[in-house]
Design an enzyme around this catalytic site. Structure first.
Site, short mmCIF file in Angstrom:
data_model
loop_
_atom_site.label_atom_id
_atom_site.label_comp_id
_atom_site.label_asym_id
_atom_site.label_seq_id
_atom_site.Cartn_x
_atom_site.Cartn_y
_atom_site.Cartn_z
N GLU A 90 1.03 -1.30 -0.14
CA GLU A 90 -0.06 0.09 0.13
C GLU A 90 1.10 1.28 -0.08
OE1 GLU A 90 -2.27 -0.11 3.52
OE2 GLU A 90 -3.14 -2.19 3.19
N LYS A 113 2.15 4.63 1.47
CA LYS A 113 2.11 4.98 3.01
C LYS A 113 1.65 6.76 2.93
CE LYS A 113 4.95 5.11 7.15
NZ LYS A 113 4.64 6.38 7.53
N ASP A 160 0.89 10.22 3.79
CA ASP A 160 1.72 11.18 4.64
C ASP A 160 0.74 12.33 5.24
OD1 ASP A 160 3.67 12.26 6.18
OD2 ASP A 160 4.73 13.34 4.54
N ARG A 188 -4.03 9.40 17.11
CA ARG A 188 -3.21 8.35 17.61
C ARG A 188 -2.61 8.83 18.77
NH1 ARG A 188 2.51 7.38 15.14
NH2 ARG A 188 3.19 5.80 16.51
N GLU A 229 -6.01 6.96 7.19
CA GLU A 229 -5.13 8.35 7.70
C GLU A 229 -5.98 9.44 6.92
OE1 GLU A 229 -2.09 7.50 8.52
OE2 GLU A 229 -0.73 9.11 7.99
N TYR A 270 -7.42 1.81 6.16
CA TYR A 270 -6.50 0.87 5.79
C TYR A 270 -6.17 -0.10 6.66
CZ TYR A 270 -3.29 4.10 7.79
OH TYR A 270 -2.46 4.97 8.77
N LYS A 321 10.58 2.84 3.06
CA LYS A 321 10.71 4.66 2.85
C LYS A 321 11.16 5.01 1.58
CE LYS A 321 8.98 6.82 6.23
NZ LYS A 321 9.71 7.23 7.40
N CYS A 331 13.61 47.94 0.85
CA CYS A 331 12.49 47.39 0.06
C CYS A 331 12.61 47.38 -1.56
CB CYS A 331 11.03 47.79 0.45
SG CYS A 331 9.69 46.99 -0.69
N CYS A 370 9.66 49.15 -3.26
CA CYS A 370 9.69 50.81 -3.27
C CYS A 370 10.62 51.67 -3.06
CB CYS A 370 8.12 50.97 -2.60
SG CYS A 370 8.51 50.79 -0.57
N CYS A 413 9.03 45.79 4.76
CA CYS A 413 9.18 47.29 4.26
C CYS A 413 8.43 48.13 5.02
CB CYS A 413 8.58 47.19 2.85
SG CYS A 413 8.06 48.66 2.14
N CYS A 441 4.36 51.60 -1.00
CA CYS A 441 4.78 50.32 -1.60
C CYS A 441 3.89 49.95 -2.52
CB CYS A 441 5.33 49.46 -0.47
SG CYS A 441 6.08 47.93 -1.06
S1 IVH Z 1 -0.52 0.41 8.74
C1 IVH Z 1 0.56 -1.19 13.27
N1 IVH Z 1 -0.90 1.52 6.35
O1 IVH Z 1 2.18 5.31 8.95
C2 IVH Z 1 0.80 -0.16 12.32
N2 IVH Z 1 0.12 2.77 8.14
O2 IVH Z 1 4.76 4.87 10.50
C3 IVH Z 1 -0.64 0.06 11.39
N3 IVH Z 1 0.45 5.18 7.61
O3 IVH Z 1 1.04 5.47 12.39
C4 IVH Z 1 -0.23 1.17 10.65
N4 IVH Z 1 -0.14 5.09 5.53
O4 IVH Z 1 -0.29 7.08 10.36
C5 IVH Z 1 -0.46 1.77 7.78
N5 IVH Z 1 -1.11 2.22 4.41
C6 IVH Z 1 -0.83 2.52 5.57
C7 IVH Z 1 -0.27 3.75 6.05
C8 IVH Z 1 -0.01 3.88 7.42
C9 IVH Z 1 0.28 5.65 6.29
C10 IVH Z 1 1.20 5.82 8.70
C11 IVH Z 1 0.09 5.59 9.85
C12 IVH Z 1 1.10 5.28 11.05
C13 IVH Z 1 2.35 5.49 10.36
C14 IVH Z 1 3.50 4.54 10.78
#
Ligand code: IVH
Length: 716
Positions: free
Chosen positions: A128, A130, A132, A151, A188, A240, A330, A435, A438, A453, A459
């Site tokens: 999946e 990840k 942000d 969390r 998320e 997820y 990552k 500035c 101006c 400024c 300006c």
């Molecule tokens: S699974 C037991 N799936 O990543 C852990 N986490 O670094 C279950 N996150 O706190 C997390 N996308 O905020 C999971 N597809 C994904 C995710 C995901 C983003 C974040 C989540 C978690 C953090 C962990």
């Protein structure tokens, strides 16, 4: 304790006396809630219900501004009514993920699982993106959302239920039959990159917080005390994962079936999620997502691999704070090396000077980057926000080879300098003291990182905002000349400086292309506009001072200054004398000392006014304006009237004059107007429905007058 009203009256139909009663009832109710929340730690209403009370008070006060009293819950200093979020214990902790940064580490992760489960074959893996953002846990009982929590530290989060109810991607009721009695569903919260950029633009224009990246803006938008703010923010959600489940809704409990189920019951699930049969499959997913990363509408910082079978997830369990059955692969921060050709300075609409790096164009994570923000003078010099060295204290210079990064951030940053490539001729960057737009001087206020400024009136970068402020309600308040017209006239070069407003009619007479021939205008509206402008050729000193748009000079400070100096001439002269003392280490002029000594005026305010007058262009623009208008002296308090020196309190709803008129009239006659009754009060003027103040006046034996008696006393 005040009882909540069963059927609170509709605000739109409230009369003033009724509004007053309703306000009293609401503030008693809020006071009781505050006590239970702050002192007893035992609140009896949800944050949302409490916020609703507060919004109701605000709405009534907006309708009847003169009913606002110091005791109103909206006026409480230190904002006791702003409540924190309640803590929530997670039944199943929300732990974090271990990281893998290379293909080998992913292989090791899968081998570890095989050893642990004593498997010969490769376990099926779900891959999946990840996301942000920030993770949320949503508790549903009998299919209904009953609690949403952040969390937090993984064990205890914050109750954000009311905020979460405003997010469209999160169902309040789960769809379909056979929903387990209790489900804790997780995922998320995030913001689309485009929504983040648009929000930041809006925030900047309104002078509000600008967020560094979509994740911060999602977090900041969710964790709002005022749910209405969260509701106005475009938050989205991908589901997820899950925590406590009373049972599993599908025959064969797997991650991929669970994702499909989450989609069926009403969540949005990420469309990229893929099942993998081998490590190569998983790595191919990682590469493909890496390639399309820049094109996804949202920020991701890697991919997550999860063992598909839920019974295996359970057997694998956790090691420390991370599961053995999942890992985050990552992405390397997207970085690239290029040359910083030049540092330009941009001037924002509030006058802030922001340095921008002009780069030899380079691709960073699929996006061509040719500019990067350098934030401020300190950032260039290698000093962080906290005063600590940044980049080991290495400064940034024109000609440097720099490392540029887009790590989750949409806005590229210059994160480092390749010192070995620094040209010999490269000199430390000198932040401008003028500035670039101006030419007015640019200064950094004490403790501020931003350089601004000071050419408020001249300006062009700030002109439109300053002109809008100049004509606003508490300033010149010109009918028919609002934000829209100012923008239009500015864009066409018709009004560039405040004085142009007052020469508009004269110039129009000479022009062949007349205002009245413009779209949206006509003979009458132009005549009205000119009349409204003429009306304002005579202006009170405090309004003029406020209109100048000097930093830190709000309505209140403008009044303090006007009252102190009494006339425009005196004010101008004193400010010029104070400005003459500016520049050296300390301003020792008498005029500056006098300004600083005004009750209520501090150094910050004094410096801001003096900086304004130290800029000759401002003084010139002001003098030009003065050739078109007349500034009224502040009326000196009289001593020869029947009420001179007396203290008066107005109470109840007045019918012969407004509260403001009554106050202004009394002050003109030398009386002092107070807000509450005490032994020192000489008269209480009581209108209809006068309440506690009237009672108190009677108790203290203070003279109580009707409106007519008051008028008779002051001679009409
Ligand atoms: S699974 C037991 N799936 O990543 C852990 N986490 O670094 C279950 N996150 O706190 C997390 N996308 O905020 C999971 N597809 C994904 C995710 C995901 C983003 C974040 C989540 C978690 C953090 C962990």
């Amino acid at each position: 304790m005040a009882k909540p009203a069963k059927n609170p009256p509709d605000i739109s139909t409230l009369t003033k006396p009724k509004a007053k009663i309703e306000l009293m009832r609401l503030s008693l109710e809020m006071e009781a809630h505050n006590k239970r929340y702050y002192q007893d730690d035992a609140p009896t209403v949800s944050d949302a219900d409490y916020d609703a009370l507060r919004r109701r008070v605000e709405a009534i006060e907006a309708k009847f501004p003169d009913l606002v009293t110091g005791a109103s819950p909206t006026q409480t200093v230190g904002a006791a009514p702003a409540r924190g979020f309640t803590k929530v214990q997670h039944v199943v902790p929300m732990l974090s993920l271990g990281n893998a940064f290379s293909d080998e580490e992913v292989t090791e992760f899968v081998e570890r699982i095989q050893r642990f489960l004593k498997l010969d074959e490769i376990p099926a893996i779900v891959a999946e993106p990840k996301i942000d953002g920030l993770s949320l846990s949503l508790r549903y009982e009998n299919g209904e959302l009953i609690r949403a929590a952040t969390r937090g530290d993984g064990f205890t989060g914050e109750d954000v239920t009311a905020n979460v109810r405003t997010i469209k991607d999160i169902p309040t009721t789960l769809k379909g039959k056979h929903i387990p009695a209790a489900c804790e569903l997780r995922g998320e919260v995030y913001m689309l990159k485009s929504d983040f950029l648009a929000l930041n633009k809006k925030q900047e224009e309104a002078g509000d917080t600008v967020f560094a990246n979509p994740r911060n803006s999602a977090a900041g938008s969710l964790r709002q005390k005022d749910v209405a703010i969260t509701a106005s923010r475009p938050l989205k959600f991908f589901a997820y994962a899950w925590g406590e489940m009373s049972d599993y809704p599908m025959a064969e409990p797997t991650q991929h079936a669970m994702i499909a189920w989450l989609g069926k019951v009403g969540f949005t699930v990420n469309p990229e999620i893929t099942s993998c049969k081998s490590v190569d499959d998983a790595l191919a997913f990682y590469r493909r997502i890496g390639e399309i990363r820049a094109k996804l509408g949202y920020d991701i910082d890697g991919v997550v691999y999860k063992v598909d079978r839920i019974d295996w997830q359970a057997r694998l369990g956790f090691a420390g704070r991370a599961p053995r059955w999942a890992i985050a692969h990552k992405f390397a921060a997207e970085q690239a090396t290029t040359v910083l050709e030049k540092i330009d300075i941009q001037v924002g609409r509030t006058g802030a000077l922001t340095p921008v790096a002009r780069l030899t164009p380079i691709t960073v994570g699929g996006v061509v980057v040719s500019n990067a923000t350098l934030h401020n003078a300190d950032y260039i010099a290698g000093i962080g926000n906290d005063g600590q060295p940044l980049r080991d204290g290495v400064d940034i210079r024109e000609g440097d080879t720099v490392i540029v990064q887009r790590a989750g951030d949409v806005i590229p940053q210059v994160v480092n300098v390749a010192l070995d490539k620094r040209p010999k001729s490269a000199k430390p960057y000198e932040f401008p003291t003028k500035c670039p737009v101006c030419g007015s001087h640019a200064i950094r206020e004490n403790d501020e990182v931003v350089t601004r400024c000071t050419g408020a009136l001249v300006c062009p970068a700030q002109a439109v905002e300053k002109l809008k402020h100049f004509v606003s309600r508490l300033a010149f308040d010109i009918d028919g000349l609002g934000d829209k017209q100012i923008q239009e006239f500015y864009d066409e070069g018709i009004i560039m400086h405040p004085v142009d407003i007052f020469t508009l009619a004269k110039r129009d007479e000479r022009n062949t292309k007349k205002l009245r021939d413009r779209e949206g205008y006509g003979e009458t509206s132009v005549r009205n506009l000119f009349a409204a402008i003429d009306d304002r050729r005579k202006i009170e000193l405090n309004r003029l001072i406020f209109a100048l748009g000097i930093r830190h000079i709000g309505e209140g400070n403008a009044k303090l200054l006007a009252r102190h100096y009494g006339s425009f001439t005196a004010f101008r002269e004193a400010m010029l004398a104070a400005a003459a003392g500016q520049g050296s280490e300390e301003n020792t002029s008498e005029a500056y000392a006098d300004l600083n000594a005004i009750d209520g005026v501090g150094e910050i305010v004094a410096d801001a006014v003096v900086e304004f007058f130290a800029e000759k262009r401002n003084v010139k623009a002001l003098d030009e304006l003065l050739s078109e208008i007349e500034v009224l002296d502040v009326a000196q308090a009289k001593t020869d009237t029947p009420v001179a020196g007396k203290t008066v309190v107005f109470t109840g709803s007045l019918t012969k004059f407004t509260r403001d008129e009554a106050k202004a009239g009394a002050e003109r006659l030398g009386a002092k107007v107070a807000g509450s009754v005490s032994k020192k009060t000489d008269y209480v003027v009581a209108g209809e429905d006068a309440g506690s103040k009237l009672t108190k006046a009677r108790d203290l034996g203070v003279a109580v007058l009707t409106e007519d008696e008051w008028l008779a006393l002051i001679g009409g």
